[in-house]
Design a protein around this motif. Structure first.
Motif, mmCIF file in Angstrom:
data_model
loop_
_atom_site.group_PDB
_atom_site.id
_atom_site.type_symbol
_atom_site.label_atom_id
_atom_site.label_comp_id
_atom_site.label_asym_id
_atom_site.label_seq_id
_atom_site.Cartn_x
_atom_site.Cartn_y
_atom_site.Cartn_z
ATOM 1 N N ALA A 183 48.742 44.409 27.372
ATOM 2 C CA ALA A 183 48.734 43.230 28.242
ATOM 3 C C ALA A 183 48.503 41.982 27.396
ATOM 4 O O ALA A 183 47.505 41.876 26.688
ATOM 5 C CB ALA A 183 47.636 43.361 29.300
ATOM 6 N N LEU A 184 49.435 41.032 27.475
ATOM 7 C CA LEU A 184 49.375 39.814 26.665
ATOM 8 C C LEU A 184 49.227 38.600 27.575
ATOM 9 O O LEU A 184 49.986 38.432 28.538
ATOM 10 C CB LEU A 184 50.644 39.666 25.831
ATOM 11 C CG LEU A 184 51.101 40.890 25.016
ATOM 12 C CD1 LEU A 184 52.386 40.574 24.275
ATOM 13 C CD2 LEU A 184 50.020 41.327 24.060
ATOM 14 N N THR A 185 48.242 37.742 27.261
ATOM 15 C CA THR A 185 48.002 36.539 28.062
ATOM 16 C C THR A 185 47.886 35.333 27.140
ATOM 17 O O THR A 185 46.989 35.286 26.283
ATOM 18 C CB THR A 185 46.714 36.669 28.889
ATOM 19 O OG1 THR A 185 46.761 37.859 29.672
ATOM 20 C CG2 THR A 185 46.551 35.467 29.806
ATOM 21 N N PRO A 186 48.760 34.307 27.313
ATOM 22 C CA PRO A 186 48.686 33.115 26.469
ATOM 23 C C PRO A 186 47.842 32.008 27.126
ATOM 24 O O PRO A 186 47.741 31.927 28.351
ATOM 25 C CB PRO A 186 50.146 32.679 26.384
ATOM 26 C CG PRO A 186 50.695 33.047 27.741
ATOM 27 C CD PRO A 186 49.962 34.303 28.171
ATOM 28 N N THR A 187 47.230 31.189 26.304
ATOM 29 C CA THR A 187 46.470 30.038 26.782
ATOM 30 C C THR A 187 46.809 28.837 25.908
ATOM 31 O O THR A 187 46.927 28.979 24.683
ATOM 32 C CB THR A 187 44.953 30.299 26.713
ATOM 33 O OG1 THR A 187 44.643 31.486 27.443
ATOM 34 C CG2 THR A 187 44.166 29.137 27.300
ATOM 35 N N ASP A 188 46.972 27.644 26.547
ATOM 36 C CA ASP A 188 47.263 26.455 25.741
ATOM 37 C C ASP A 188 46.003 25.623 25.529
ATOM 38 O O ASP A 188 44.903 25.973 25.970
ATOM 39 C CB ASP A 188 48.393 25.631 26.378
ATOM 40 C CG ASP A 188 48.021 25.045 27.729
ATOM 41 O OD1 ASP A 188 46.816 24.979 28.054
ATOM 42 O OD2 ASP A 188 48.932 24.643 28.466
ATOM 43 N N LYS A 189 46.149 24.499 24.840
ATOM 44 C CA LYS A 189 45.000 23.679 24.454
ATOM 45 C C LYS A 189 44.331 23.008 25.653
ATOM 46 O O LYS A 189 43.185 22.573 25.563
ATOM 47 C CB LYS A 189 45.440 22.632 23.435
ATOM 48 C CG LYS A 189 45.869 23.250 22.116
ATOM 49 C CD LYS A 189 46.345 22.212 21.127
ATOM 50 C CE LYS A 189 46.785 22.888 19.822
ATOM 51 N NZ LYS A 189 47.302 21.919 18.837
ATOM 52 N N GLU A 190 45.049 22.886 26.774
ATOM 53 C CA GLU A 190 44.465 22.314 27.988
ATOM 54 C C GLU A 190 43.743 23.369 28.817
ATOM 55 O O GLU A 190 43.177 23.066 29.874
ATOM 56 C CB GLU A 190 45.548 21.647 28.848
ATOM 57 C CG GLU A 190 46.006 20.280 28.348
ATOM 58 C CD GLU A 190 46.889 20.413 27.124
ATOM 59 O OE1 GLU A 190 47.656 21.397 27.034
ATOM 60 O OE2 GLU A 190 46.800 19.535 26.241
ATOM 61 N N GLY A 191 43.786 24.605 28.358
ATOM 62 C CA GLY A 191 43.129 25.683 29.095
ATOM 63 C C GLY A 191 44.019 26.349 30.119
ATOM 64 O O GLY A 191 43.553 27.214 30.877
ATOM 65 N N ASN A 192 45.285 25.968 30.166
ATOM 66 C CA ASN A 192 46.215 26.598 31.106
ATOM 67 C C ASN A 192 46.554 28.011 30.637
ATOM 68 O O ASN A 192 46.973 28.204 29.490
ATOM 69 C CB ASN A 192 47.510 25.790 31.214
ATOM 70 C CG ASN A 192 47.269 24.400 31.777
ATOM 71 O OD1 ASN A 192 46.567 24.240 32.760
ATOM 72 N ND2 ASN A 192 47.840 23.391 31.118
ATOM 73 N N LYS A 193 46.378 28.985 31.514
ATOM 74 C CA LYS A 193 46.707 30.368 31.185
ATOM 75 C C LYS A 193 48.072 30.735 31.748
ATOM 76 O O LYS A 193 48.358 30.490 32.919
ATOM 77 C CB LYS A 193 45.650 31.330 31.748
ATOM 78 C CG LYS A 193 44.378 31.390 30.932
ATOM 79 C CD LYS A 193 43.503 32.542 31.376
ATOM 80 C CE LYS A 193 42.291 32.668 30.475
ATOM 81 N NZ LYS A 193 41.449 33.846 30.828
#
Length: 242
Positions: A115-125
């Motif tokens: 299971a892969l989950t990305p997150t950006d610098k604004e905290g958006n998953k």
């Protein structure tokens, strides 16, 4: 009058929110797709890996803001997380894919969910992307010299001139479930008094499972020394599997 003031205040708030929305437009989370797995045993994409392999993971990422920060990797068995790791944006290749790896020596045989989950610098998953893979038995680890047999051993003098070599011919059968990359077979050539006239090691490469391959070994024995016996044993052989 009071109604007019309330109306003006509402309009002012709407204008303020509109300005803030323009100054701080909404951001969007990274989107993952196209998981590809290879391993230290298979350079082509596969969802079946050998226990103990290093698994190399590549997953495409689409991120309009180009601000992906972390990728959380979870390995689940029967819905329970048994292993996890997190990699940062240093593992993003060319802005289009995450590339990383994980080990399988601590995973039991069986099926797993990645299971892969990305997150950006604004905290958006971003949405979690999953892939099924299977850990299989390392058949290579169980191969021994008991899995080979030696047959059709003979020798022939190639030239009657004293000092010319003679050729040992032999065959090795591979009864293991995997290909044997190199098999070394040592030989001692003895005379009728059990004196060793010469020794050498025959080599056969790439013997598939269930196959028999022929090998040759050249020794420097003078014909006048009268070789009487060739001593060999599969127990003294060595096997190399890559």
């Amino acid at each position: 009058m009071i109604k007019a003031r309330i109306f003006v205040q509402i309009v002012s708030l709407l204008i303020l929110f509109s300005c803030e929305s323009s100054l701080y437009p909404p951001t969007y989370p990274p989107v993952l797709s196209d998981i590809s797995l290879t391993s230290s045993s298979s350079k082509t994409a596969t969802n079946s890996v050998i226990q103990g392999d290093t698994v190399f993971l590549t997953v495409a990422v689409d991120d309009p803001e180009n601000d992906s920060l972390t990728l959380t990797i979870s390995i689940l068995s029967g819905g329970t997380e048994i292993k996890s790791l997190e990699v940062n944006d240093s593992c993003i290749y060319d802005g289009t894919s995450w590339e990383t790896w994980f080990e399988t020596d601590d995973l039991a045989l069986g099926d797993y969910t990645l299971a892969l989950t990305p997150t950006d610098k604004e905290g958006n998953k971003g949405d979690t992307l999953t892939e099924i893979f299977t850990v299989t038995e390392n058949l290579k680890a169980n191969v021994t010299t008991a899995d080979i047999s030696i047959s059709a051993v003979s020798y022939e003098v190639k030239n009657t001139t004293t000092g010319e070599p003679f050729i040992i011919t032999f065959s090795v059968t591979n009864s293991s479930p995997v290909t044997l990359d190199i098999v070394h077979v040592p030989f001692d050539a003895e005379d009728s008094s059990d004196t060793v006239l010469d020794s050498g090691v025959g080599i056969i490469t790439s013997i598939p499972s269930g196959a028999t391959k022929e090998g040759y070994l050249k020794l420097n024995i003078q014909v006048t020394e009268n070789c009487d016996e060739l001593i060999y044993s599969f127990a003294n052989c060595t096997i190399t599997i890559y």
